[in-house]
Design a protein around this motif. Structure first.
Motif, PDB file in Angstrom:
ATOM      1  N   LYS A   4     103.254 121.324  62.807  1.00 34.79           N
ATOM      2  CA  LYS A   4     102.026 120.620  63.208  1.00 34.79           C
ATOM      3  C   LYS A   4     101.774 120.791  64.705  1.00 34.79           C
ATOM      4  CE  LYS A   4      99.840 116.040  63.019  1.00 34.79           C
ATOM      5  NZ  LYS A   4     100.009 114.614  62.596  1.00 34.79           N
ATOM      6  N   VAL A   5     102.832 120.672  65.495  1.00 38.12           N
ATOM      7  CA  VAL A   5     102.711 120.868  66.942  1.00 38.12           C
ATOM      8  C   VAL A   5     102.396 122.329  67.254  1.00 38.12           C
ATOM      9  CG1 VAL A   5     103.937 120.741  69.152  1.00 38.12           C
ATOM     10  CG2 VAL A   5     104.291 118.967  67.402  1.00 38.12           C
ATOM     11  N   PHE A   6     103.070 123.237  66.553  1.00 33.70           N
ATOM     12  CA  PHE A   6     102.866 124.672  66.760  1.00 33.70           C
ATOM     13  C   PHE A   6     101.390 125.052  66.641  1.00 33.70           C
ATOM     14  CE2 PHE A   6     102.374 128.930  64.932  1.00 33.70           C
ATOM     15  CZ  PHE A   6     103.117 129.714  65.803  1.00 33.70           C
ATOM     16  N   LYS A   7     100.743 124.593  65.579  1.00 36.33           N
ATOM     17  CA  LYS A   7      99.327 124.935  65.383  1.00 36.33           C
ATOM     18  C   LYS A   7      98.443 124.329  66.467  1.00 36.33           C
ATOM     19  CE  LYS A   7      98.903 123.635  61.050  1.00 36.33           C
ATOM     20  NZ  LYS A   7      98.260 123.434  59.713  1.00 36.33           N
ATOM     21  N   ALA A   8      98.824 123.146  66.943  1.00 37.92           N
ATOM     22  CA  ALA A   8      98.006 122.487  67.973  1.00 37.92           C
ATOM     23  C   ALA A   8      98.108 123.188  69.320  1.00 37.92           C
ATOM     24  CB  ALA A   8      98.428 121.032  68.110  1.00 37.92           C
ATOM     25  N   LEU A   9      99.174 123.934  69.544  1.00 39.83           N
ATOM     26  CA  LEU A   9      99.375 124.566  70.846  1.00 39.83           C
ATOM     27  C   LEU A   9      98.274 125.564  71.165  1.00 39.83           C
ATOM     28  CD1 LEU A   9     103.253 125.076  70.919  1.00 39.83           C
ATOM     29  CD2 LEU A   9     101.885 123.518  72.330  1.00 39.83           C
ATOM     30  N   TYR A  10      97.783 126.285  70.152  1.00 38.54           N
ATOM     31  CA  TYR A  10      96.696 127.214  70.453  1.00 38.54           C
ATOM     32  C   TYR A  10      95.413 126.458  70.790  1.00 38.54           C
ATOM     33  CZ  TYR A  10      92.932 130.493  70.183  1.00 38.54           C
ATOM     34  OH  TYR A  10      91.803 131.211  70.504  1.00 38.54           O
ATOM     35  N   LYS A  11      95.068 125.494  69.969  1.00 31.56           N
ATOM     36  CA  LYS A  11      93.845 124.725  70.208  1.00 31.56           C
ATOM     37  C   LYS A  11      93.863 124.075  71.583  1.00 31.56           C
ATOM     38  CE  LYS A  11      91.141 120.860  68.334  1.00 31.56           C
ATOM     39  NZ  LYS A  11      91.076 119.815  67.265  1.00 31.56           N
ATOM     40  N   ASN A  12      94.996 123.532  71.966  1.00 34.47           N
ATOM     41  CA  ASN A  12      95.100 122.803  73.227  1.00 34.47           C
ATOM     42  C   ASN A  12      95.135 123.712  74.454  1.00 34.47           C
ATOM     43  OD1 ASN A  12      95.172 120.447  71.742  1.00 34.47           O
ATOM     44  ND2 ASN A  12      97.406 120.286  71.783  1.00 34.47           N
ATOM     45  N   ASN A  13      95.443 124.998  74.251  1.00 30.28           N
ATOM     46  CA  ASN A  13      95.593 125.911  75.392  1.00 30.28           C
ATOM     47  C   ASN A  13      94.605 127.069  75.375  1.00 30.28           C
ATOM     48  OD1 ASN A  13      98.233 125.073  76.945  1.00 30.28           O
ATOM     49  ND2 ASN A  13      98.685 124.844  74.760  1.00 30.28           N
ATOM     50  N   LYS A  14      93.682 127.066  74.426  1.00 32.91           N
ATOM     51  CA  LYS A  14      92.733 128.169  74.286  1.00 32.91           C
ATOM     52  C   LYS A  14      91.963 128.429  75.581  1.00 32.91           C
ATOM     53  CE  LYS A  14      88.798 129.646  71.459  1.00 32.91           C
ATOM     54  NZ  LYS A  14      87.939 129.308  70.292  1.00 32.91           N
ATOM     55  N   LYS A  15      91.446 127.375  76.195  1.00 27.21           N
ATOM     56  CA  LYS A  15      90.655 127.544  77.416  1.00 27.21           C
ATOM     57  C   LYS A  15      91.504 128.069  78.557  1.00 27.21           C
ATOM     58  CE  LYS A  15      87.163 124.014  76.356  1.00 27.21           C
ATOM     59  NZ  LYS A  15      86.547 122.726  76.787  1.00 27.21           N
ATOM     60  N   ASP A  16      92.751 127.650  78.620  1.00 27.59           N
ATOM     61  CA  ASP A  16      93.627 128.115  79.689  1.00 27.59           C
ATOM     62  C   ASP A  16      94.011 129.586  79.486  1.00 27.59           C
ATOM     63  OD1 ASP A  16      93.600 125.687  81.029  1.00 27.59           O
ATOM     64  OD2 ASP A  16      95.251 124.890  79.831  1.00 27.59           O
ATOM     65  N   PHE A  17      94.216 130.002  78.234  1.00 26.49           N
ATOM     66  CA  PHE A  17      94.453 131.418  77.966  1.00 26.49           C
ATOM     67  C   PHE A  17      93.280 132.259  78.462  1.00 26.49           C
ATOM     68  CE2 PHE A  17      97.243 130.201  74.111  1.00 26.49           C
ATOM     69  CZ  PHE A  17      98.417 130.388  74.841  1.00 26.49           C
ATOM     70  N   LEU A  18      92.084 131.788  78.194  1.00 28.07           N
ATOM     71  CA  LEU A  18      90.881 132.495  78.632  1.00 28.07           C
ATOM     72  C   LEU A  18      90.832 132.574  80.156  1.00 28.07           C
ATOM     73  CD1 LEU A  18      88.097 133.762  77.911  1.00 28.07           C
ATOM     74  CD2 LEU A  18      87.139 131.444  78.077  1.00 28.07           C
ATOM     75  N   LEU A  19      91.113 131.464  80.816  1.00 26.02           N
ATOM     76  CA  LEU A  19      91.066 131.411  82.275  1.00 26.02           C
ATOM     77  C   LEU A  19      92.071 132.376  82.899  1.00 26.02           C
ATOM     78  CD1 LEU A  19      89.940 129.912  84.795  1.00 26.02           C
ATOM     79  CD2 LEU A  19      91.838 128.305  84.536  1.00 26.02           C
ATOM     80  N   LEU A  20      93.256 132.455  82.320  1.00 21.76           N
ATOM     81  CA  LEU A  20      94.324 133.261  82.911  1.00 21.76           C
ATOM     82  C   LEU A  20      94.248 134.736  82.540  1.00 21.76           C
ATOM     83  CD1 LEU A  20      97.333 130.840  82.318  1.00 21.76           C
ATOM     84  CD2 LEU A  20      96.240 131.354  84.506  1.00 21.76           C
ATOM     85  N   ASN A  21      93.713 135.053  81.369  1.00 23.23           N
ATOM     86  CA  ASN A  21      93.873 136.413  80.845  1.00 23.23           C
ATOM     87  C   ASN A  21      92.588 137.166  80.554  1.00 23.23           C
ATOM     88  OD1 ASN A  21      96.736 136.022  80.764  1.00 23.23           O
ATOM     89  ND2 ASN A  21      96.472 134.851  78.875  1.00 23.23           N
ATOM     90  N   ALA A  22      91.435 136.538  80.680  1.00 28.27           N
ATOM     91  CA  ALA A  22      90.181 137.181  80.286  1.00 28.27           C
ATOM     92  C   ALA A  22      89.883 138.424  81.105  1.00 28.27           C
ATOM     93  CB  ALA A  22      89.018 136.200  80.396  1.00 28.27           C
ATOM     94  N   SER A  23      90.334 138.471  82.358  1.00 30.29           N
ATOM     95  CA  SER A  23      90.022 139.616  83.218  1.00 30.29           C
ATOM     96  C   SER A  23      90.969 140.783  83.031  1.00 30.29           C
ATOM     97  CB  SER A  23      90.056 139.186  84.687  1.00 30.29           C
ATOM     98  OG  SER A  23      91.348 138.709  85.043  1.00 30.29           O
ATOM     99  N   LYS A  24      92.004 140.597  82.220  1.00 35.12           N
ATOM    100  CA  LYS A  24      93.010 141.649  82.056  1.00 35.12           C
ATOM    101  C   LYS A  24      92.536 142.697  81.058  1.00 35.12           C
ATOM    102  CE  LYS A  24      97.003 138.821  83.273  1.00 35.12           C
ATOM    103  NZ  LYS A  24      98.323 138.315  82.844  1.00 35.12           N
TER     104      LYS A  24
END
Length: 533
Positions: A513-533
């Motif tokens: 349950k926590v595992f699945k929530a980790l993507y939802k909770n960090n999606k915006k941060d992944f975009l912020l950190l990696n979108a330019s790569k």
């Protein structure tokens, strides 16, 4: 009298060549492995040198013949099982015009956006193009990693290279071309290009879809079945491979198609899970099914009339390789006693992976609360996000390397459970799962997968060789030794069965349950950190 074929399992980081004896059983006589480079670039490009595949194929063929003592004239056919959705662009002589673009390549973001991710959308695709593509192909090229966008990337960014293209091939098709001089593509590879009309009586590359995506149809090769003899070894190829000139060459299939065959999971409703460099969950169905929101589609299989409802994880065993290189081994050269591990390893273990499995065997289910996400190169299913990355979550002062390595295995299994649950929304998966690939070599992983899924898990003999076994069965059908691919279920028997530990299942349910929530909770941060790569 025993009959012999050579099957080439062409993976992401190496080729395994297997000499296989076919009688009323399938027997591995000899095998050899050779690795090659995977070039990962900062702009999202992932490439390989096609010549490296061929060189590895020649080296390993000579090795298996030497190991077996079998003369080349006894080899009655060769076949392939290979990584899919690569892009190998060749000239009229079959020479690559650039390095091959791997299925992992995700630099074509602009091409995807302009090609299909514009206007009114459903599941990230233009609704009109999505519906048209679904009606013709049963799928849609809505991932940045789909081959058509790599093709369009070359057209935009390398026009001089693009002008030299004669044919668009996939990985095994390039090797077949080297063997025979023939430019072909098996049905499953054609489908994986997402340009193939799957409607009954219209099975060919679709002019409508090619026009919609801007693909030059003259670049597409002729389509064959997996069991077709597509040509014979040329004199030049035979000399390099140390085989007999004129040896029959069969179409073979992609890894998604043939690993299921080699696992014996060929009947509708049969589900297998694979864990190699990549990983997936695949269920055989007798009709096309698609879940565009979860990026799952029923792809054309090697066995005519069936499809593989397929959900992919791009980095499964690759995560374990990463943890070996960067966590288990000390890459900054700090040791208390450098000899200690090497002596134990040399005395008791067949590989460093075997050593790691023993080192973490007493870590409790749930890794004392540590959770790992296996998205080291983005993710495709059940969510498409090239920016997603791996993480260790919930590390404390008491956390050690053993918990972290154990959590990597669990994270891979959690994601495979996510795939299985996503498949259950559209199809019925089997109550007993066949588990194959290098991951199935470790009893620890097999039991862990059973606990996490809450289902019985079966493995087969030599689970890491099932791709080659599937390729051998294809050749055996083509040569008339076996009636049909469906007979694989009788040839490939389960060797070990694992049943779930219910106490462990309760812990895993909490962590999942926590595992699945980790993507939802960090999606915006992944975009912020990696979108330019």
């Amino acid at each position: 009298m025993a009959a012999y074929v050579i099957a080439y399992d062409v993976g992401t980081t190496g080729i395994k060549t297997c000499l296989i004896e076919v009688t009323d059983t399938i027997k591995l006589v000899a095998s050899a492995t050779e690795h090659y480079k995977l070039y990962v670039m900062e702009n999202g490009g992932v490439e390989q040198e096609p010549q490296d595949w061929w060189d590895a194929m020649c080296i390993t063929t000579e090795r298996v013949l030497e190991k077996s003592g079998l003369p080349a004239e006894r080899i009655q056919g060769i076949s392939f099982c290979a990584q899919m959705q690569g892009l190998v662009l060749v000239d009229k002589h079959g020479v690559p015009v650039r390095r091959a673009m791997s299925y992992m390549d995700h630099r074509a973001k602009r091409e995807l956006k302009e090609g299909i991710a514009n206007g009114l959308q459903i599941a990230g695709a233009n609704v009109f193009k999505l519906l048209k593509s679904l009606s013709i192909t049963g799928a849609v090229a809505s991932s940045v990693k789909d081959p058509v966008w790599k093709y369009k990337w070359v057209e935009r960014n390398e026009p001089a290279v693009f002008s030299k293209i004669f044919k668009w091939l996939d990985v095994k098709e390039y090797l077949i071309c080297k063997c025979t001089g023939e430019f072909i593509m098996t049905q499953d590879s054609a489908f994986a290009a997402l340009l193939y009309d799957t409607r009954k009586g219209k099975e060919r590359f679709s002019e409508t879809v090619c026009s919609m995506y801007g693909v030059d149809m003259t670049h597409l090769p002729r389509i064959v079945r997996s069991t077709d003899m597509v040509g014979r070894l040329t004199k030049e190829a035979a000399a390099q491979l140390h085989l007999a000139e004129g040896t029959p060459v069969f179409g073979g299939g992609g890894d998604v198609s043939l690993i299921g065959v080699g696992a014996g999971a060929v009947e509708p409703g049969s589900t297998h899970i694979y864990s190699g460099t990549s990983g997936w969950v695949s269920t055989v169905v007798n009709r096309q099914v698609v879940d565009a929101s979860a990026m799952i589609a029923a792809i054309v299989g090697a066995n005519n009339g069936t499809f593989n409802y397929f959900a992919e994880l791009e980095t499964a065993g690759k995560c374990l390789e990463w943890v070996k290189d960067h966590l288990a081994l000390d890459e900054i050269n700090i040791y208390l006693e450098k000899k200690h591990v090497s002596e134990a390893y040399e005395s008791h273990y067949e590989s460093l992976y075997d050593y790691m499995m023993d080192a973490i065997k007493n870590v409790p289910a749930g890794s004392n609360g540590v959770i790992f996400t296996p998205w080291l190169h983005g993710n495709r299913c059940p969510f498409e996000d090239a920016n997603a990355r791996g993480m260790f979550f919930n590390i404390g002062l008491e956390t050690g390397k053993t918990e972290m390595i154990h959590a990597v295995l669990e994270g891979i299994c959690y994601h495979l459970r996510w795939h299985l649950e996503a498949q259950e929304k559209k199809v019925k998966t089997s109550s007993v799962i066949r588990f194959v690939g290098g991951g199935a070599l470790a009893p620890l992983t097999c039991q862990m997968l059973s606990d996490i899924l809450g289902r019985d898990v079966e493995t087969v003999e030599n689970p890491h060789n099932v791709g080659a076994v599937g390729a051998a069965i294809v050749a055996a059908v083509g040569l008339g030794w076996i009636d049909k691919l469906g007979d694989a279920k009788d040839l490939i028997k389960a060797s070990v069965r694992y049943t779930p530990n219910r106490m462990n299942k309760a812990i895993h349910d909490r962590n999942f349950k926590v595992f699945k929530a980790l993507y939802k909770n960090n999606k915006k941060d992944f975009l912020l950190l990696n979108a330019s790569k």
